[in-house]
Scaffold this motif. Structure first.
Motif, mmCIF file in Angstrom:
data_model
loop_
_atom_site.group_PDB
_atom_site.id
_atom_site.type_symbol
_atom_site.label_atom_id
_atom_site.label_comp_id
_atom_site.label_asym_id
_atom_site.label_seq_id
_atom_site.Cartn_x
_atom_site.Cartn_y
_atom_site.Cartn_z
ATOM 1 N N GLU A 38 -10.545 3.147 -2.154
ATOM 2 C CA GLU A 38 -10.419 4.253 -1.200
ATOM 3 C C GLU A 38 -11.707 4.414 -0.399
ATOM 4 O OE1 GLU A 38 -8.721 7.867 -2.567
ATOM 5 O OE2 GLU A 38 -6.848 6.885 -3.131
ATOM 6 N N SER A 84 -3.414 7.128 3.056
ATOM 7 C CA SER A 84 -2.629 6.572 4.171
ATOM 8 C C SER A 84 -2.453 7.600 5.286
ATOM 9 C CB SER A 84 -1.263 6.125 3.674
ATOM 10 O OG SER A 84 -0.656 7.183 2.983
ATOM 11 N N ARG A 85 -2.370 8.869 4.924
ATOM 12 C CA ARG A 85 -2.189 9.895 5.965
ATOM 13 C C ARG A 85 -3.499 10.144 6.703
ATOM 14 N NH1 ARG A 85 2.808 11.511 5.713
ATOM 15 N NH2 ARG A 85 3.888 11.358 3.733
ATOM 16 N N HIS A 89 -1.987 4.990 8.653
ATOM 17 C CA HIS A 89 -1.149 3.808 8.446
ATOM 18 C C HIS A 89 -1.196 3.384 6.987
ATOM 19 C CE1 HIS A 89 -4.706 1.014 8.613
ATOM 20 N NE2 HIS A 89 -5.194 2.060 9.234
ATOM 21 N N ASN A 90 -0.233 2.548 6.606
ATOM 22 C CA ASN A 90 -0.169 2.078 5.220
ATOM 23 C C ASN A 90 0.477 0.705 5.211
ATOM 24 O OD1 ASN A 90 -0.319 1.987 2.460
ATOM 25 N ND2 ASN A 90 1.096 3.682 2.073
ATOM 26 N N ASP A 91 0.171 -0.047 4.180
ATOM 27 C CA ASP A 91 0.780 -1.370 4.034
ATOM 28 C C ASP A 91 2.090 -1.234 3.270
ATOM 29 O OD1 ASP A 91 0.139 -4.541 3.840
ATOM 30 O OD2 ASP A 91 1.195 -3.821 2.063
ATOM 31 N N ASP A 96 1.731 -3.617 8.320
ATOM 32 C CA ASP A 96 0.886 -2.436 8.503
ATOM 33 C C ASP A 96 1.680 -1.407 9.318
ATOM 34 O OD1 ASP A 96 -1.543 -0.967 8.354
ATOM 35 O OD2 ASP A 96 -1.864 -1.446 10.472
ATOM 36 N N ASP A 105 5.513 8.710 2.841
ATOM 37 C CA ASP A 105 4.536 7.630 2.741
ATOM 38 C C ASP A 105 5.224 6.466 2.012
ATOM 39 O OD1 ASP A 105 2.189 6.250 2.711
ATOM 40 O OD2 ASP A 105 1.134 7.612 1.345
#
Ligand code: GLN
Length: 295
Positions: A38, A84-85, A89-91, A96, A105
């Motif tokens: 993180e 992610s927020r 973005h998130n994987d 992506d 999420d």
């Protein structure tokens, strides 16, 4: 800034490497794990640098504007906002994807549903499979399935106009806009036609389980995407009524479920004429996906 006072994290001339270690220590002390990962993501976001930069430029000084941005992100994370927020973005399944406050999420557990759906499509070898994702949210499942299935066409539906916007952007971002459409509506109410694959990750948290949810979930995922009524099964009941008219001969449905819902969802599907359901577990050994076919 509150945090800046309580943690003298970034006094003058802190290096990138030191900042990364200090942010990781603060996150670990607050129980935010994996803290090292993180910290790296927050640092990369605040500085615009890559992981490689952090290896070769670790001794360079963190600039003031970057430190300020980092502190704001760190404060948000310490108030339980998911990483992610904060990053936006998130994987998911190697893609992506944009994540906003309007969409669930995307979870690693849901990748298992994609695995199973793709295995089904590979086995069927259809030349142009048609896919329907009910309650598409960020469009994560649809993006992943379409991305891995070059000839497929996909339709995503969501009740939330804001979620529909995110899903459309994600499909575009993945180069899938020409093979997909997003419709704003209530489940399959506005949908006709037959689909070879139907997928859904509906809201399935039962009301009594609300208290046990992590703050990252209950305070930051949209309620519309989480809660499925008193027993969590409301949406499966609604969805199942339409499966008969929507599923093509030889097609399959894959539904994400809560860990204790397999028997009830199998029963709901069976009451609509879909027998021989199969249940798959996630990597944690919990029931996660129910599937039925139209043989
Ligand atoms: N899997 C999510 C969670 O347990 C819930 C998503 C959903 O209701 N579909 O946090």
């Amino acid at each position: 800034m509150k945090l800046a006072k309580s943690f003298p994290l970034f006094s003058a001339s802190v290096t990138l490497g030191q900042a990364r270690a200090r942010v990781a220590a603060v996150l670990a002390a607050a129980g935010k794990e994996p803290a090292a990962l993180e910290s790296r993501l927050l640092l990369e976001d605040a500085t615009g640098l890559t992981s490689l930069d952090f290896v070769i430029r670790a001794d360079e000084t963190l600039g003031d504007p970057q430190a300020a941005r980092l502190l704001i992100s760190l404060e948000r994370r310490l108030r339980d906002e998911p990483i992610s927020r904060i990053l936006g973005h998130n994987d998911f399944y190697g893609l992506d994807l944009i994540v906003t406050r309007d969409v669930l999420d995307p979870r690693a557990d849901t990748e298992m549903l994609v695995d199973r759906a793709l295995a089904f499509l590979r086995e069927r070898r259809l030349s142009r499979p048609k896919i329907l994702d009910l309650g598409t949210g960020s469009g994560a499942i649809l993006c992943a399935v379409l991305h891995a299935t070059p000839q497929a066409f996909g339709l995503g539906v969501d009740l939330s106009p804001a979620a529909c916007e995110v899903a459309a952007k994600n499909l575009d971002r993945c180069g899938l806009a020409s093979r997909s459409s997003i419709i704003c509506g209530c489940w399959a109410d506005a949908i006709s036609g037959c689909f070879d694959l139907i997928v859904a990750n509906p809201p399935y948290i039962a009301r009594p389980e609300t208290a046990a949810l992590a703050p990252e979930v209950v305070r930051h995922d949209p309620a519309l995407a989480l809660f499925g009524g008193e027993d969590g099964l409301d949406c499966y009941r609604l969805l199942a009524r339409d499966f008969g008219r929507l599923l093509a001969k030889g097609g399959a449905i894959f539904l994400e479920i809560g860990a204790r819902q397999a028997a009830s969802v199998v029963e709901i599907l069976s009451s609509e004429g879909f027998r021989d359901a199969a249940v798959f577990k996630d990597h944690g050994g919990r029931d996660r996906v129910v599937t039925v076919r139209n043989i």
